[in-house]
Design an enzyme around this catalytic site. Structure first.
Site, PDB file in Angstrom:
ATOM      1  N   CYS A   1     -21.714  41.216 -57.229  1.00  0.00           N
ATOM      2  CA  CYS A   1     -22.626  42.369 -57.364  1.00  0.00           C
ATOM      3  C   CYS A   1     -23.285  42.470 -58.734  1.00  0.00           C
ATOM      4  O   CYS A   1     -24.349  43.072 -58.867  1.00  0.00           O
ATOM      5  CB  CYS A   1     -21.889  43.665 -57.063  1.00  0.00           C
ATOM      6  SG  CYS A   1     -21.284  43.719 -55.379  1.00  0.00           S
TER       7      CYS A   1
ATOM      8  N   HIS B   1     -27.081  49.198 -59.209  1.00  0.00           N
ATOM      9  CA  HIS B   1     -26.628  48.418 -58.055  1.00  0.00           C
ATOM     10  C   HIS B   1     -26.409  49.369 -56.880  1.00  0.00           C
ATOM     11  O   HIS B   1     -26.006  50.524 -57.069  1.00  0.00           O
ATOM     12  CB  HIS B   1     -25.324  47.712 -58.439  1.00  0.00           C
ATOM     13  CG  HIS B   1     -24.639  47.043 -57.289  1.00  0.00           C
ATOM     14  ND1 HIS B   1     -25.271  46.163 -56.451  1.00  0.00           N
ATOM     15  CD2 HIS B   1     -23.346  47.146 -56.838  1.00  0.00           C
ATOM     16  CE1 HIS B   1     -24.412  45.756 -55.536  1.00  0.00           C
ATOM     17  NE2 HIS B   1     -23.241  46.324 -55.742  1.00  0.00           N
TER      18      HIS B   1
ATOM     19  N   ASN C   1     -25.566  47.392 -49.023  1.00  0.00           N
ATOM     20  CA  ASN C   1     -25.278  46.628 -50.232  1.00  0.00           C
ATOM     21  C   ASN C   1     -25.660  45.164 -50.007  1.00  0.00           C
ATOM     22  O   ASN C   1     -25.027  44.474 -49.204  1.00  0.00           O
ATOM     23  CB  ASN C   1     -23.777  46.758 -50.558  1.00  0.00           C
ATOM     24  CG  ASN C   1     -23.386  46.053 -51.841  1.00  0.00           C
ATOM     25  OD1 ASN C   1     -24.182  45.330 -52.438  1.00  0.00           O
ATOM     26  ND2 ASN C   1     -22.155  46.258 -52.269  1.00  0.00           N
TER      27      ASN C   1
HETATM   28  O1  UT7 Z   1     -20.506  46.356 -54.797  1.00  0.00           O
HETATM   29  C1  UT7 Z   1     -19.168  46.617 -55.111  1.00  0.00           C
HETATM   30  C2  UT7 Z   1     -18.402  46.540 -53.886  1.00  0.00           C
HETATM   31  N1  UT7 Z   1     -17.991  47.659 -53.161  1.00  0.00           N
HETATM   32  C3  UT7 Z   1     -17.942  48.945 -53.558  1.00  0.00           C
HETATM   33  O2  UT7 Z   1     -18.348  49.375 -54.593  1.00  0.00           O
HETATM   34  C4  UT7 Z   1     -17.279  49.880 -52.582  1.00  0.00           C
HETATM   35  C5  UT7 Z   1     -16.448  50.921 -53.280  1.00  0.00           C
HETATM   36  N2  UT7 Z   1     -15.743  51.771 -52.359  1.00  0.00           N
HETATM   37  C6  UT7 Z   1     -16.360  52.608 -51.476  1.00  0.00           C
HETATM   38  O3  UT7 Z   1     -17.582  52.629 -51.403  1.00  0.00           O
HETATM   39  C7  UT7 Z   1     -15.523  53.533 -50.630  1.00  0.00           C
HETATM   40  O4  UT7 Z   1     -14.185  53.459 -51.057  1.00  0.00           O
HETATM   41  C8  UT7 Z   1     -15.600  53.241 -49.087  1.00  0.00           C
HETATM   42  C9  UT7 Z   1     -16.983  53.606 -48.568  1.00  0.00           C
HETATM   43  C10 UT7 Z   1     -15.299  51.792 -48.818  1.00  0.00           C
HETATM   44  C11 UT7 Z   1     -14.578  54.096 -48.375  1.00  0.00           C
HETATM   45  O5  UT7 Z   1     -14.798  55.455 -48.637  1.00  0.00           O
HETATM   46  P1  UT7 Z   1     -13.575  56.408 -49.019  1.00  0.00           P
HETATM   47  O6  UT7 Z   1     -14.121  57.765 -49.147  1.00  0.00           O
HETATM   48  O7  UT7 Z   1     -12.906  55.798 -50.221  1.00  0.00           O
HETATM   49  O8  UT7 Z   1     -12.670  56.344 -47.724  1.00  0.00           O
HETATM   50  P2  UT7 Z   1     -11.171  55.807 -47.594  1.00  0.00           P
HETATM   51  O9  UT7 Z   1     -11.097  54.343 -47.797  1.00  0.00           O
HETATM   52  O10 UT7 Z   1     -10.277  56.684 -48.408  1.00  0.00           O
HETATM   53  O11 UT7 Z   1     -10.891  56.101 -46.055  1.00  0.00           O
HETATM   54  C12 UT7 Z   1     -10.877  57.423 -45.528  1.00  0.00           C
HETATM   55  C13 UT7 Z   1     -10.626  57.322 -44.039  1.00  0.00           C
HETATM   56  C14 UT7 Z   1      -9.420  56.451 -43.686  1.00  0.00           C
HETATM   57  O12 UT7 Z   1      -8.771  57.049 -42.573  1.00  0.00           O
HETATM   58  P3  UT7 Z   1      -7.462  57.943 -42.765  1.00  0.00           P
HETATM   59  O13 UT7 Z   1      -6.449  57.055 -43.421  1.00  0.00           O
HETATM   60  O14 UT7 Z   1      -7.879  59.090 -43.625  1.00  0.00           O
HETATM   61  O15 UT7 Z   1      -7.104  58.342 -41.364  1.00  0.00           O
HETATM   62  C15 UT7 Z   1     -10.041  55.151 -43.247  1.00  0.00           C
HETATM   63  O16 UT7 Z   1      -9.254  54.436 -42.336  1.00  0.00           O
HETATM   64  O17 UT7 Z   1     -11.746  56.735 -43.388  1.00  0.00           O
HETATM   65  C16 UT7 Z   1     -11.297  55.638 -42.556  1.00  0.00           C
HETATM   66  N3  UT7 Z   1     -12.369  54.643 -42.522  1.00  0.00           N
HETATM   67  C17 UT7 Z   1     -13.375  54.694 -41.641  1.00  0.00           C
HETATM   68  N4  UT7 Z   1     -13.634  55.557 -40.635  1.00  0.00           N
HETATM   69  C18 UT7 Z   1     -14.762  55.339 -39.935  1.00  0.00           C
HETATM   70  C19 UT7 Z   1     -12.541  53.577 -43.331  1.00  0.00           C
HETATM   71  N5  UT7 Z   1     -13.670  52.920 -42.977  1.00  0.00           N
HETATM   72  C20 UT7 Z   1     -14.193  53.609 -41.934  1.00  0.00           C
HETATM   73  C21 UT7 Z   1     -15.347  53.422 -41.143  1.00  0.00           C
HETATM   74  N6  UT7 Z   1     -15.593  54.315 -40.157  1.00  0.00           N
HETATM   75  N7  UT7 Z   1     -16.225  52.416 -41.360  1.00  0.00           N
END
Ligand code: UT7
Length: 335
Positions: free
Chosen positions: A116, A262, A292
């Site tokens: 990235c 980014h 992304n």
């Molecule tokens: O370019 C650099 C690379 N990447 C990044 O910068 C990404 C950085 N991270 C993020 O953008 C965020 O952490 C995510 C978008 C990946 C995730 O968002 P979050 O608010 O941190 O959610 P989380 O991982 O804490 O997950 C919350 C819930 C979980 O369920 P439970 O455990 O609360 O029941 C996940 O299993 O959301 C669930 N979940 C989803 N639900 C629906 C995770 N992915 C999904 C999905 N659809 N695609």
């Protein structure tokens, strides 16, 4: 001819595939929803290639666009630098393949594997080459095809919904005056966090590199991400880097006319902007339409923001990025 005092962006270009993939399309393939994706990331849709024209095909179109805007032909390029975590083939890198497509034989071409933040590293390298007289016109390219390398399954939904395909390019050469061009860059890496965002294989420590049946049993050839760790470090890293790069050039964050971050998550960028006191009028985002695109986000965003007329001559631009490695940084440019 002596080396110029400053380098600058002489031309820019972008290319995204025509096929639009909405959040609802992905919700038909795995357990996710439009509401979750928009709320957590700001993404509404992304583009996917629909043929076998990989990241080099997109790179060629973006590069020709950038060359046209610079008023240059491929023969004027004396260095090509490419960033991609989704190269067309394992080796040689995209730079050699792009060089073949542009029919430029002889000049230097190499690849930087910094995911990235690759485009920031590439622009810093181009700036150094131009200012030290090592090259006159550098073609700098970020291009990705993620759609063929992500997994459309529930266990990968937190990664898969974020990524899209696309390419962007700039030509960097001598600035016509010492007031405009690249003023400073600030680059970092911290290998302690390799495991927070990586694709484990195929790699040389596995024998065979692609074992039979890997698609059914093993996630190691798909991206693995600890999203919340990446998120927290991204906010902190980009905010601190923007402060460092502006201060190192004798400016403050209040002097920034346009922040071009980014595009990994709209919430990350909003938190960075909030920490810096930058309002929406001084920040560009387009993640809602492309997701992304890793090494390609910054040049695609630059091309669009210029097209929208949101950047004028003399503006102080700040680019910033964070990604796998971790690697991150910023660059400051007077347009
Ligand atoms: O370019 C650099 C690379 N990447 C990044 O910068 C990404 C950085 N991270 C993020 O953008 C965020 O952490 C995510 C978008 C990946 C995730 O968002 P979050 O608010 O941190 O959610 P989380 O991982 O804490 O997950 C919350 C819930 C979980 O369920 P439970 O455990 O609360 O029941 C996940 O299993 O959301 C669930 N979940 C989803 N639900 C629906 C995770 N992915 C999904 C999905 N659809 N695609």
């Amino acid at each position: 001819m002596s080396a110029p005092e400053r380098s600058t962006i002489l031309g820019w270009g972008a290319c995204v595939p025509e096929t639009v993939v909405t959040n609802d399309d992905l919700a038909g393939l795995m357990d996710t929803s439009d509401e979750w994706i928009q709320k957590r990331s700001g993404i509404k849709e992304r583009r996917y290639v629909d043929n076998d024209d990989g990241s080099v095909g997109l790179a060629e179109t973006a590069s020709r666009d950038a060359l046209n805007r610079a008023g240059l032909s491929p023969a004027d390029i004396d260095l090509i630098v490419c960033g991609s975590l989704s190269p067309d083939i394992d080796f040689p890198g995209n730079s050699a393949l792009l060089q073949r497509r542009l029919a430029i034989s002889g000049p230097m071409a190499f690849d930087v594997r910094n995911q990235c933040s690759a485009f920031l590293y590439l622009m810093a390298i181009a700036d150094q080459y131009v200012r030290t007289g090592g090259a006159s016109n550098v073609l700098v390219v970020g291009s990705e095809v993620h759609s063929t390398g992500i997994e459309y399954a529930d266990r990968s939904r937190h990664v898969t919904v974020l990524f899209g395909d696309g390419a962007g390019a700039v030509v960097i050469g001598a600035s016509p005056d010492s007031d405009t061009g690249f003023l400073a860059s600030d680059l970092h890496s911290d290998g302690r966090y390799v495991g927070a965002l990586c694709v484990d294989g195929p790699g040389s420590r596995r024998k065979p590199r692609v074992p039979d049946g890997w698609t059914d049993t093993d996630i190691y050839t798909y991206p693995q991400m600890d999203g919340s760790t990446v998120f927290k470090h991204a906010v902190r890293g980009m905010t601190a880097s923007v402060e460092t790069v502006t201060a190192s050039a004798g400016f403050s964050k209040d002097d920034i006319d346009m922040l071009l971050p980014h595009q990994a998550n709209l919430r990350i960028n909003q938190l960075v902007a909030m920490g810096l006191g930058i309002d929406d009028a001084r920040m560009a985002n387009n993640i809602d339409r492309y997701g992304n695109t890793t090494a390609a986000t910054i040049p695609i965003l630059l091309a669009e923001t210029l097209e929208e007329g949101r950047i004028k001559k003399g503006d102080l631009l700040c680019f910033t990025a964070f990604g796998a490695g971790f690697t991150w940084g910023s660059a400051l440019l007077r347009w």
